[in-house]
Write a protein that holds these residues in place. Structure first.
Motif, mmCIF file in Angstrom:
data_model
loop_
_atom_site.group_PDB
_atom_site.id
_atom_site.type_symbol
_atom_site.label_atom_id
_atom_site.label_comp_id
_atom_site.label_asym_id
_atom_site.label_seq_id
_atom_site.Cartn_x
_atom_site.Cartn_y
_atom_site.Cartn_z
ATOM 1 N N LEU A 1 0.804 -1.216 0.000
ATOM 2 C CA LEU A 1 0.000 0.000 0.000
ATOM 3 C C LEU A 1 0.839 1.269 0.000
ATOM 4 C CD1 LEU A 1 -2.728 -1.118 2.541
ATOM 5 C CD2 LEU A 1 -2.884 -1.079 0.052
ATOM 6 N N ASP A 2 2.139 1.132 -0.174
ATOM 7 C CA ASP A 2 3.046 2.269 -0.114
ATOM 8 C C ASP A 2 3.313 2.828 -1.512
ATOM 9 O OD1 ASP A 2 4.911 4.149 0.561
ATOM 10 O OD2 ASP A 2 6.495 2.709 1.051
ATOM 11 N N PRO A 3 2.797 4.030 -1.828
ATOM 12 C CA PRO A 3 3.045 4.603 -3.150
ATOM 13 C C PRO A 3 4.506 5.014 -3.367
ATOM 14 C CG PRO A 3 1.734 6.115 -1.827
ATOM 15 C CD PRO A 3 1.919 4.865 -1.025
ATOM 16 N N GLU A 4 5.281 5.110 -2.302
ATOM 17 C CA GLU A 4 6.691 5.492 -2.413
ATOM 18 C C GLU A 4 7.603 4.285 -2.623
ATOM 19 O OE1 GLU A 4 7.663 8.681 -2.514
ATOM 20 O OE2 GLU A 4 5.547 9.201 -2.361
ATOM 21 N N ALA A 5 7.073 3.076 -2.506
ATOM 22 C CA ALA A 5 7.887 1.863 -2.633
ATOM 23 C C ALA A 5 8.346 1.690 -4.074
ATOM 24 C CB ALA A 5 7.094 0.650 -2.187
ATOM 25 N N SER A 6 9.522 1.122 -4.224
ATOM 26 C CA SER A 6 10.020 0.848 -5.570
ATOM 27 C C SER A 6 9.660 -0.588 -5.949
ATOM 28 C CB SER A 6 11.538 1.052 -5.627
ATOM 29 O OG SER A 6 12.183 0.110 -4.795
ATOM 30 N N TRP A 7 9.256 -0.758 -7.198
ATOM 31 C CA TRP A 7 8.825 -2.054 -7.694
ATOM 32 C C TRP A 7 9.643 -2.402 -8.931
ATOM 33 C CZ3 TRP A 7 5.171 -4.954 -5.264
ATOM 34 C CH2 TRP A 7 4.371 -4.317 -4.317
ATOM 35 N N ASP A 8 10.018 -3.664 -9.046
ATOM 36 C CA ASP A 8 10.543 -4.101 -10.330
ATOM 37 C C ASP A 8 9.424 -4.835 -11.065
ATOM 38 O OD1 ASP A 8 10.447 -6.739 -9.430
ATOM 39 O OD2 ASP A 8 12.594 -6.968 -9.228
ATOM 40 N N LYS A 9 9.650 -5.126 -12.316
ATOM 41 C CA LYS A 9 8.587 -5.673 -13.163
ATOM 42 C C LYS A 9 8.070 -7.015 -12.643
ATOM 43 C CE LYS A 9 7.419 -6.160 -17.976
ATOM 44 N NZ LYS A 9 7.833 -5.929 -19.353
ATOM 45 N N ILE B 1 -3.405 3.604 -6.141
ATOM 46 C CA ILE B 1 -2.819 3.325 -4.831
ATOM 47 C C ILE B 1 -1.293 3.330 -4.903
ATOM 48 C CG2 ILE B 1 -2.575 1.590 -3.006
ATOM 49 C CD1 ILE B 1 -5.498 0.846 -3.529
ATOM 50 N N LEU B 2 -0.726 2.532 -5.836
ATOM 51 C CA LEU B 2 0.731 2.473 -5.933
ATOM 52 C C LEU B 2 1.315 3.633 -6.733
ATOM 53 C CD1 LEU B 2 1.410 -1.311 -6.505
ATOM 54 C CD2 LEU B 2 1.469 -0.020 -4.381
ATOM 55 N N LYS B 3 0.536 4.218 -7.608
ATOM 56 C CA LYS B 3 0.955 5.353 -8.451
ATOM 57 C C LYS B 3 2.231 5.048 -9.223
ATOM 58 C CE LYS B 3 -1.375 8.553 -5.494
ATOM 59 N NZ LYS B 3 -1.347 9.494 -4.421
ATOM 60 N N VAL B 4 2.277 3.848 -9.833
ATOM 61 C CA VAL B 4 3.427 3.483 -10.647
ATOM 62 C C VAL B 4 3.263 4.064 -12.046
ATOM 63 C CG1 VAL B 4 3.881 1.358 -9.377
ATOM 64 C CG2 VAL B 4 2.453 1.270 -11.400
ATOM 65 N N ASP B 5 4.381 4.288 -12.709
ATOM 66 C CA ASP B 5 4.366 4.731 -14.092
ATOM 67 C C ASP B 5 4.205 3.494 -14.962
ATOM 68 O OD1 ASP B 5 4.629 6.073 -16.486
ATOM 69 O OD2 ASP B 5 6.809 6.285 -16.329
#
Length: 127
Positions: free
Chosen positions: A29-37, A88-92
Motif C-alpha cells: 500500500l506504499d506509493p513510495e515503494a520501488s517495484w521491479d517488473k 494506490i501504488l501510483k506506478v508509471d
C-alpha cells in the motif's frame, strides 16, 4: 561459532533499524515503494487470483447464471487491478509495459479459477 552469532546479530540489528521490513505487506500500500517488473507482476497476478476465487464463490452461491456475470467479473477485476496500480501504488505504467501488460497479469489464470469455482459452487449448492 562466533561468526554465526555476529551474522545473526547483524540480521536482528537490520531488522530493528527498519532496513528489513517486519512485514512485506506494508509495501503493498506504499506509493513510495520501488517495484521491479517481476514483483509488481506477481502482486497483480495474486490479487487477480484472489478476486477470481472470491467472485466465483460469490456468483455460484447467489446463484447467478449467464454471460453478463462473466463480463461483469472481467470489468470489476480489471477496474480493481487498474485502481490498485494507478491510484494506490501510483506506478508509471510505461515502465512496466503499459496498461495492457499490467491489466493482463494473471488474467487468464483468474478466469479459469473464477469459472471453476463458480461452476463448482453453483452445481453443489443448487442441484
Amino acid at each position: 561459532m562466533k561468526e554465526g552469532k555476529s551474522v545473526k546479530f547483524n540480521h536482528q540489528q537490520q531488522h530493528q533499524n527498519g532496513h528489513l521490513s517486519p512485514s512485506k505487506f506494508a509495501k503493498l500500500l506504499d506509493p513510495e515503494a520501488s517495484w521491479d517488473k517481476d514483483q509488481l507482476g506477481d502482486v497483480l497476478h495474486w490479487i487477480r487470483q484472489a478476486l477470481g476465487l472470491l467472485f466465483g464463490l460469490l456468483w455460484g452461491a447467489i446463484p447467478l447464471v449467464g454471460g453478463i456475470w462473466f463480463i461483469l467479473f472481467l470489468a470489476i477485476s480489471s477496474a480493481i487491478i487498474y485502481g490498485y496500480y494507478a491510484l494506490i501504488l501510483k506506478v508509471d505504467e510505461e515502465e512496466f509495459g503499459g496498461h495492457g501488460a499490467l491489466l493482463q497479469e494473471g488474467l487468464f489464470a483468474s478466469i479459469t479459477l473464477f469459472l471453476l469455482s463458480w461452476i463448482l459452487v453453483y452445481s453443489l449448492a443448487h442441484f
